[in-house]
Design a protein around this motif. Sequence first.
Motif, short mmCIF file in Angstrom:
data_model
loop_
_atom_site.label_atom_id
_atom_site.label_comp_id
_atom_site.label_asym_id
_atom_site.label_seq_id
_atom_site.Cartn_x
_atom_site.Cartn_y
_atom_site.Cartn_z
N PHE A 183 66.82 -25.22 34.55
CA PHE A 183 65.79 -25.29 35.58
C PHE A 183 66.38 -25.61 36.95
N ALA A 184 67.30 -26.57 36.99
CA ALA A 184 67.91 -26.94 38.27
C ALA A 184 68.71 -25.78 38.85
N GLU A 190 71.90 -22.05 41.88
CA GLU A 190 73.28 -22.42 41.59
C GLU A 190 73.63 -21.94 40.18
N LEU A 191 74.32 -20.82 40.11
CA LEU A 191 74.68 -20.26 38.80
C LEU A 191 75.57 -21.20 38.01
N ALA A 192 76.37 -21.99 38.72
CA ALA A 192 77.30 -22.90 38.04
C ALA A 192 76.55 -23.88 37.15
N LEU A 193 75.37 -24.31 37.57
CA LEU A 193 74.57 -25.24 36.77
C LEU A 193 74.09 -24.58 35.49
N ILE A 241 70.28 -14.24 31.89
CA ILE A 241 69.86 -14.63 33.24
C ILE A 241 71.05 -14.66 34.18
N VAL A 242 72.16 -15.24 33.72
CA VAL A 242 73.37 -15.30 34.54
C VAL A 242 73.87 -13.89 34.85
#
Length: 323
Positions: A183-184, A190-193, A241-242
């Motif tokens: 969610f964040a 922020e793809l990294a999250l 999603i990524v």
Amino acid sequence: AGVGAMSWMNMSGVQEEAESLAQEYVPELVIAADVRNAIQDMMYEIRGYGYTYQKEFLDAGRKAADEASAAVKQAADLAAKYPDLKVLKEGATKSEVALKEYMDLVGRTEAGVNGIDAARKRADDGARTFMENAQAFLRSQNEVMHKEIKEGAEQAKLEERLEKINLINDVIDAGNGVRVDNFAGQATRELALIEEGVKRFTHIADLMKDIRATTRQQSNIDQLDAIQKAADQYKAAMEEIVSKWRELDTLAAQRGAAGQNIQTLAGQVAQAAAKESLAIADRAVSSLGSTILVILIATVVAVLLGGIVAFLMTRSLTVPLKR
């Protein structure tokens, strides 16, 4: 007569220049501005769609694209009517191709957004099923633990049960961590999250193996299977999603390049139209200036000649009278 003929020629030239200005170059400049404005609106709306995934932006972007297409067609029609507008003709042809490329990219963007929406739904379903089964497994272990305590079960058996309770709590905590990262990451783009959240599934899988090692009841095994299946579904959805997100980023860059290309072409057309309009204005000023100068010179000459003729006529009349 010569002065009149020269003035007529100059004024005719100015008239022709004025007509070309009114019928060719001013419309060319207006159309170029229309194309640039429509393209700016289109790019703004589609960029908004790429950030928000809201269909209102997509519809507004396509409406602006239709306006841009209509303006490009006007440019092509004007260039066909006036062959001298070579820059406009070239710009219209290239803009039509670039606009088609842009709209193809918009179509692919829409497909990518729909893919993300579908993946989000699968991720939500996976997360819900994951948590429901994990909580159910935890409840069952707590219930059995209380029963075993009442029955005075052996310490080793109680310790084994407690270990499974701790492990499933770790699984639940890891699942909550995945949800927070997911969610964040999407909220802050922020793809990294999100990728960090995907990595947590490796830890979940390890925990599940440890739980399975001491699980013998079929009902509990079925719960663990459901948890793992939901985790796999959740992970696959987040990975999609990524993947779709990266694809949309690439498409956004390509759309920006295509849109900027049209803007550049429209700018070149506008610059050419402005340059030719300025040249026509300069020629008109020069032609009118030369006409005025000729008329002024002719007027001065006429006045001088008139004065001389009047003097000679007067002299021819007065001299005989004096005799």
